[in-house]
Motif scaffolding. Structure first.
Motif, PDB file in Angstrom:
ATOM      1  N   HIS A  15       0.757  -1.228   0.143  1.00  0.00           N
ATOM      2  CA  HIS A  15       0.020   0.216  -0.048  1.00  0.00           C
ATOM      3  C   HIS A  15       0.904   1.112  -0.108  1.00  0.00           C
ATOM      4  O   HIS A  15       1.903   1.325   0.445  1.00  0.00           O
ATOM      5  N   ARG A  49       1.353   8.242  -8.860  1.00  0.00           N
ATOM      6  CA  ARG A  49       0.347   7.679  -8.438  1.00  0.00           C
ATOM      7  C   ARG A  49       0.180   6.335  -9.563  1.00  0.00           C
ATOM      8  O   ARG A  49       0.030   5.214  -9.138  1.00  0.00           O
ATOM      9  N   ASP A 103      -1.565  -0.783  -3.720  1.00  0.00           N
ATOM     10  CA  ASP A 103      -2.835   0.155  -3.739  1.00  0.00           C
ATOM     11  C   ASP A 103      -2.581   1.289  -3.430  1.00  0.00           C
ATOM     12  O   ASP A 103      -1.941   1.483  -2.191  1.00  0.00           O
ATOM     13  N   THR A 122      -3.893   5.016  -1.729  1.00  0.00           N
ATOM     14  CA  THR A 122      -4.996   6.023  -1.431  1.00  0.00           C
ATOM     15  C   THR A 122      -4.226   7.259  -1.419  1.00  0.00           C
ATOM     16  O   THR A 122      -2.947   7.539  -1.006  1.00  0.00           O
ATOM     17  N   PRO A 158      -8.801  12.072  -6.898  1.00  0.00           N
ATOM     18  CA  PRO A 158      -8.293  11.560  -5.576  1.00  0.00           C
ATOM     19  C   PRO A 158      -9.196  10.572  -4.991  1.00  0.00           C
ATOM     20  O   PRO A 158     -10.238  10.567  -5.202  1.00  0.00           O
ATOM     21  N   SER A 159      -8.626   9.722  -4.244  1.00  0.00           N
ATOM     22  CA  SER A 159      -9.306   9.010  -3.386  1.00  0.00           C
ATOM     23  C   SER A 159     -10.303   9.420  -2.387  1.00  0.00           C
ATOM     24  O   SER A 159     -11.617   9.120  -2.352  1.00  0.00           O
ATOM     25  N   TYR A 160      -9.830  10.600  -1.842  1.00  0.00           N
ATOM     26  CA  TYR A 160     -10.650  11.432  -1.274  1.00  0.00           C
ATOM     27  C   TYR A 160     -10.162  13.141  -1.293  1.00  0.00           C
ATOM     28  O   TYR A 160      -8.906  12.905  -1.498  1.00  0.00           O
ATOM     29  N   TYR A 172      -6.817  11.171   7.185  1.00  0.00           N
ATOM     30  CA  TYR A 172      -7.429  10.058   6.234  1.00  0.00           C
ATOM     31  C   TYR A 172      -6.293   9.110   5.936  1.00  0.00           C
ATOM     32  O   TYR A 172      -6.453   8.276   5.394  1.00  0.00           O
ATOM     33  N   HIS A 208     -14.911   6.246 -10.654  1.00  0.00           N
ATOM     34  CA  HIS A 208     -14.474   6.517  -9.319  1.00  0.00           C
ATOM     35  C   HIS A 208     -14.989   6.168  -8.357  1.00  0.00           C
ATOM     36  O   HIS A 208     -14.407   5.556  -7.411  1.00  0.00           O
ATOM     37  N   SER A 234     -13.901   2.410  -7.841  1.00  0.00           N
ATOM     38  CA  SER A 234     -12.729   2.246  -7.350  1.00  0.00           C
ATOM     39  C   SER A 234     -12.587   2.298  -6.030  1.00  0.00           C
ATOM     40  O   SER A 234     -11.981   1.773  -5.193  1.00  0.00           O
ATOM     41  N   ILE A 235     -13.382   3.612  -5.422  1.00  0.00           N
ATOM     42  CA  ILE A 235     -13.443   3.648  -4.036  1.00  0.00           C
ATOM     43  C   ILE A 235     -13.886   2.677  -3.284  1.00  0.00           C
ATOM     44  O   ILE A 235     -13.604   2.166  -2.153  1.00  0.00           O
ATOM     45  N   GLN A 263     -11.665  -0.214  -3.139  1.00  0.00           N
ATOM     46  CA  GLN A 263     -10.575  -0.025  -2.183  1.00  0.00           C
ATOM     47  C   GLN A 263     -10.764  -0.184  -0.671  1.00  0.00           C
ATOM     48  O   GLN A 263     -10.043  -0.793   0.285  1.00  0.00           O
TER      49      GLN A 263
END
Length: 465
Positions: A22, A51, A60, A62, A106-108, A218, A425, A428-429, A432
């Motif tokens: 990760h 990324r 993986d 984040t 972005p992931s978040y 996060y 997206h 994808s989240i 994850q």
């Protein structure tokens, strides 16, 4: 083994993740005060490339990119408009610009205004530890005591005794001019909506504490990579590191900094009135050529902007596309379903601190080989070169859809594409966090709408069936 240049160590080092398999990346995102310029695009692209490469190498990822939506500059520019309305409008402009040059969302994407509880808790911890103090002038300001942290300056090499006063707009109640603001007490001229209640009075967060709180919330108290522009190394990142470590957080294992966009050797900046807005670039240049140009210099080097450089990038991309068009008939009869592995030469330079300029040189070597093979009617060699080229372009995020046409998509097609990308997206989240039921549901919805989704080590791709 991926190697990267760590600013804190001032050396090229091997990357070892905090958690095997990760990677957690935090990128300082924009302060949404005005529309994006080319410097914002370059920074976003650099960490998008990092990324993508980590994903290719089997990690993986984040990826956190924040939004600073409450700030002195936002309030100053808002005028009679609500600050939150200005911030949201500008945020949409950034999102559109990122999308145009194929930046993975972005992931978040946390906002300062939505992270106030975590910020207040972090400030409280610093106060209890004796590394911060509340100004004694009843302003409600809270400052970090620079002299209380012996290793202050470890990231940038600065020493407290040689520092100039902190560039905070206000110096109310500071015990030392080098101290920096963690919390800014509400001023009478500011709207109530721009302040929050705390034990030390109403106000809003300082700049530096925002990123410390969001990154830890996060990604955890210890995470892998913190990135940003070279201009953020001091004081922003230095202050982040000091306050996070003082709060007991190990924080980032590696610090990455991208070079700035310059004009004639001078930093491009809106304050210097020499910035080039993203919208002006999109009016002249196709997004894939702009992405190619932004990646054409090593990420740690300055990128010198001038019209000729963009024309050169467009011409270089056209040479690649010309071969892809020339060999398109071979692809029509290619029954290979496996994605081509990237050439060893490409992998080597990308593993070595993300050397994209040399990676682009590898692509052009294969273009030359492919054209030679086409001239000699060697369809096997030409098709092999084509597969490698397409695979390398995919990893770099340079769209291959434009390899057969320079025509821009219609607004209807773009809107449909954005809807699909948002669903991908969300999928994808879901994957994850292990919500595979939601992942399968989204895929089924896309399939029912005639969209085929293909998963690969570099992410998900879609096409209309």
């Amino acid at each position: 083994m991926i190697r990267l240049y760590d600013t804190s160590r001032r050396a090229l080092v091997d990357f070892t993740p905090v958690r095997e398999g990760h990677v957690g990346i935090y990128l300082c995102g924009p302060t949404v005060q005005a529309q994006p310029h080319i410097g914002h695009l370059r920074s976003a692209l650099v960490y998008d490339l990092w990324r993508r490469w980590f994903i290719y190498r089997g990690y993986d990822v984040t990826f956190i990119r924040n939004i600073t939506d409450i700030d002195d500059k936002v309030l100053d520019r808002a005028g009679q408009e609500p600050w939150w309305a200005l911030a949201y409008r500008i945020q949409l402009q950034f999102a559109d610009a990122y999308d145009r040059i194929n930046i993975i969302p972005p992931s978040y994407e946390p906002h300062t205004s939505g992270t106030v509880p975590q910020i207040v808790e972090l400030i409280g911890r610093l106060l209890r530890a004796g590394n911060a103090y509340v100004a004694d002038d009843e302003s409600g300001d809270v400052y970090f005591d620079v002299t209380s942290w012996p290793t202050y300056g470890e990231l940038s090499g600065q020493r407290p005794e040689s520092l100039a006063p902190s560039p905070d707009l206000e110096t109310r109640g500071k015990r030392d001019p080098r101290d920096f603001a963690l919390w800014k007490g509400k001023k009478p001229s500011e709207p109530n909506s721009a302040s929050w209640a705390t034990p030390w009075g109403r106000g809003r967060p300082g700049w530096h504490i925002q990123c410390s709180a969001m990154a830890s919330h996060y990604l955890g108290d210890r995470f892998d990579i913190h990135g940003g522009g070279l201009d953020l190394r001091f004081p922003h990142h230095e202050n982040e590191l000091a306050q996070s470590r003082a709060a007991g957080h190990p924080f980032a294992s590696y610090w990455l900094h991208n070079g700035l966009v310059v004009i004639g050797g001078q930093k491009m900046s809106r304050s210097l009135t020499n910035s080039t807005e993203a919208e002006d670039l999109f009016a002249v240049w196709r997004p894939s050529a702009l992405r190619y140009y932004l990646a054409s210099a090593h990420y740690r080097s300055p990128l010198d902007y001038h019209e000729d450089s963009l024309a050169e990038a467009d011409a270089a991309l056209e040479r690649i596309e010309a071969f892809l068009r020339r060999s398109s008939s071979l692809a029509d009869h290619d029954d290979t379903t496996d994605s081509a592995r990237l050439p060893a030469a490409f992998e080597t330079v990308m593993d070595n601190d993300l050397n994209v300029p040399q990676a682009l040189a590898v692509i052009h070597d294969f273009v030359r080989q492919g054209n030679t093979a086409m001239d000699q009617d060697d369809s096997t060699a030409a098709l092999s070169a084509r597969r490698y080229i397409v695979a390398m372009l995919e990893v770099l995020g340079i769209p291959t859809e434009q390899s057969t046409s320079r025509q821009q998509p219609s607004s209807e097609d773009r809107e449909r594409g954005l809807r699909i990308e948002r669903m991908l997206h969300d999928r994808s989240i879901a994957r994850q966090i292990g919500d595979f039921a939601a992942s399968d549901r989204i895929r089924d919805e896309l399939s029912a709408a005639g969209v085929r989704v293909e998963d690969s080590p570099t992410g998900s791709r879609w096409s209309i069936t």
